[in-house]
Write an enzyme that holds these catalytic residues in place. Structure first.
Site: not given
Lengths: 507, 507
Positions: B208, B205, B201, B111-112, B381, B356
């Site tokens: 990010f 997040e 999770w 991921h970026d 995944h 996933e």
């Protein structure tokens, strides 16, 4: 002249058909019917997916689905937790009560020394006369019954008469709780207490040693097995196949009883229990030896097993090897000894523990294949089977069921979250399996219900239903060591209980 | 007259043959040759099991086996531990050094915002001019570059210029370390810090959001991607497929650059990087949107994706949906929007995240099947694929590879011990897979080597060998989005590196 398939249809209907064709064939969107077909196809493959269900069974399925969904939506999902922490949650769940009431058929993988709730051992057995205790120098305990002061043994310098000891202390609860702690693996923080498999297996073997002197005392031995049958029966299990070491038992004066005595005792206790509980179907014994033996030692044991089976065909079901696979000898090492019965032209059904490991690619990891080549009747655990596609296919072709013991695998650190248990793969493919509890007393479980809960809620996913439970129960008779005739009888008996269960629990 | 097969053989030979027959057919012991055949058959099914190996590759295999056995026999087996604890052990292992040197082909699932070691973000980016920081009221940080004091935003009442702040404190290390903590998931005790998937999770997040203001600053955006390519290249990865949100980027004065700018920038950076590193093959972008969008919002995004792909066919590989599957909308919900390109008659390759999850039987758990029905090129995944035999078979038939990201799955709490990772099942069956690292920067990993270590040592077992590694590397080109011609070129380039690697690392 053949008629056109569209002949006789009106123009409007034709237009509708063309439109329908366009929607299905020409639309870029995946065809929902095809999707539905694939989903159904997949569902039909899973354990219980092809079981025809009555109206009532389907209705029960609606309730089961609702209850399972409730469990899955809870912030604390028991199958994702260690059983020691999940147990209070499970015990309080409505679904668990339902599974307790369900007639589960037979328990095909349970061990002789871990049948009975240890509370009974402490509160009943250790309060009997002549019971001595010794606190070992490595923080464990040993017990022995004796008419006079027992001699010191390794790690045990001093035996104390429990009766005298208890008379001296005000409150026996702490002492009794310490015994209970020594007789099970239960602990508040299992992750910290058992950081790896070596540690947990060491403690596991310790608990056996702690119970040994209690259970092998001849009068207790009978009562223990009787109590075990009682507890399984109370959990709606109607049949048992017991992995049994057939140890020598001892009398108060130190005299020893041999294996024949032990096997006979099992047979008598079963008879007595069935007489008192006509709903119970019976029990058989799988004689077990330890994987620590060398090849020639095992040869002698096998010869004895052949002899025992000849003498006690009713109670004796066959033979197995026990102990931790990863540190024991692989099956292939014993191939000569294990081929002996076939060479002698006698039948000796095998029920090998195999694949109770997560180490891939070692000799031990080959045990499942070798068990099949040695014509095993079932595979005990088969935790590693899904890593072996050829072996898995062979096991399916041979109709060899895997004995799945979820809680045991979790406590002994093969799996953390039950949703990752490899039996989920086996169940999704409808591989023959049965659910069992291995050593329920050591894990704080009892009977089969806790393991059925883990399997049904944690392993089998939301789509498993009444058919799944039904197939699991029927499997436990179908894959038992019973003769075809007895299987038939057991199935009839089970079916009656099942029908009653379904009707009584309709939503 | 037909000749008897034994005609012409001597009496002695005949006797020998009879004896041989007896040994094989009549002996009760399983036939070792048949056993060997089954073992080989099984081994040939696994990933890499049918790869023909040169003499040198076989020699390398001997070394690999020895090194892997050393890892497995250690009392602390890294794949059985949480990666945060295992990392120092892995870094010190000889096998890991070898895997670092190995040309691994492409990283197809990264991921970026999680490409580059966060050390670089803190030590390089936050030390640039005009960088403001804000400590949010929920214990996180935000960054922004601005020519004058930025305005407050939600959770962020006060922005401070980092340059001024640092000038006021004696030792910046503590501050920098606190930034690093906010930008990764690393913690000393992950089991305690992340008791369940919801918690991990949420933190995931958060990281990010913490990185967002740094990475979307236009000048940093270019450098970040360049640095990312550098780090993957240094890890002997020659090609990248980047899941990219294509966010708007901002300039110092607050002006915003649109998606076209972002995509063009990726394209330019790749060109520049390849020019400076001719060994590197290139990178492509998979445009991603969040599963939180509603159906009509996604439709708009898809239209934009179609437009972007028309304009930038070289850099843009296709489309995907991101965000936590369990709490997001299932793919089937978006079926209309996702069928739009096909309806328009344009091609839009999909690379869906699917499976996933460890929740079985829900709508989300159906994502893998729906991804296939929507003609996905790969499955991101596919952690739950082994619970879906029909879907698994379909994926294999369609040649759709699963992007396996071991460390990500462990950190995000789908699996504890890598030996239980479901990819072990896929690998044992030779299901098409590639190994990737998802968000290496957030997990404290880098490039692909750590994930290759987990896959090779933890997931694939002792029997996986040079062929396994070779197939995994080749798969990353074979299952990439490159055109057949470019695949050919990439394979030639990779093969040269591989041959050199093998020769240079012979035991």
């Amino acid at each position: 002249m053949p008629r056109s398939p569209l002949e006789g249809t009106t123009k409007a209907t034709k237009l509708l058909l063309v439109l329908l064709c366009w929607t299905v064939l020409c639309s870029a969107m995946p065809d929902p019917n095809y999707r539905e077909h694939l989903i159904k196809m997949e569902q039909s493959q899973q354990t219980g997916g092809r079981v025809l269900l009555s109206k009532a069974e389907q209705q029960l399925g609606v309730l089961l689905h609702k209850l399972k969904q409730q469990e899955m939506e809870s912030s604390e999902f028991p199958p994702a937790m260690h059983f020691f922490k999940a147990k209070p949650l499970i015990r309080n769940s409505t679904l668990f009560s339902l599974l307790q009431k369900m007639p589960k058929g037979g328990a095909l993988h349970v061990h002789d020394f871990a049948l009975v709730d240890v509370d009974w051992l402490v509160k009943n057995v250790t309060y009997r006369q002549h019971c001595y205790v010794c606190f070992t120098d490595d923080q464990s305990v040993r017990f022995i019954f004796a008419s006079c002061q027992p001699k010191p043994v390794p790690h045990c310098s001093e035996w104390m008469l429990l009766e005298t000891m208890r008379a001296k202390i005000d409150n026996c609860t702490d002492l009794d709780n310490s015994f209970i702690r020594n007789l099970t693996l239960y602990t508040d923080n299992p992750e910290a207490a058992y950081p790896n498999q070596d540690v947990v297996w060491k403690r596991f073997e310790e608990t056996f040693l702690a119970a040994w002197g209690l259970v092998t005392y001849a009068p207790v031995f009978k009562d223990y097995f009787f109590e075990g049958l009682k507890q399984f029966n109370a959990d709606n299990v109607m049949y048992l196949e017991l992995r049994a070491l057939l140890p020598q038992t001892y009398e108060l004066d130190g005299t020893l009883n041999d294996r024949v005595w032990t096997l006979k005792t099992y047979q008598e206790v079963v008879k007595q229990f069935v007489a008192e509980h006509p709903d119970f179907f019976g029990a058989r014994v799988i004689f077990t030896a330890h994987r620590g033996l060398n090849a020639s030692e095992l040869k002698e044991v096998i010869k004895e097993a052949v002899q025992l089976q000849r003498e006690f065909p009713e109670i004796m079901a066959g033979f197995d090897l026990v102990g931790r696979e990863d540190t024991g000898r692989p099956l292939w090492y014993y191939r000569e000894a294990l081929s002996l019965p076939a060479e002698l032209g006698v039948s000796m059904p095998y029920f090998f523990h195999a694949g109770e490991t997560d180490v891939q690619g070692t000799d031990v990891d080959q045990n499942m294949l070798d068990a099949l080549l040695l014509n095993t009747s079932r595979i005990g655990h088969g935790f590693a089977l899904v890593h072996h596609p050829t072996t898995k296919a062979l096991s399916r072709k041979m109709g060899v069921a895997v004995e799945v013991c979820p809680i045991s695998n979790q406590v002994l650190k093969l799996v953390t979250d039950m949703r990752n248990h490899p039996a989920a793969v086996l169940m999704s493919e409808g591989h023959p399996i049965v659910i069992s509890s291995d050593d329920p007393a050591l894990f704080g479980a009892s009977g089969l219900s806790y393991d059925f809960y883990e399997a049904f809620v944690g392993i089998a996913g939301l789509k498993s239903d009444t058919g799944t439970l039904k197939e699991l129960a029927v499997n436990s008779i179908r894959y038992s060591s019973l003769s075809p005739k007895l299987k038939e009888e057991a199935l009839v008996k089970w079916q009656k209980k099942w029908d009653k269960f379904v009707v009584e629990n309709l939503p």
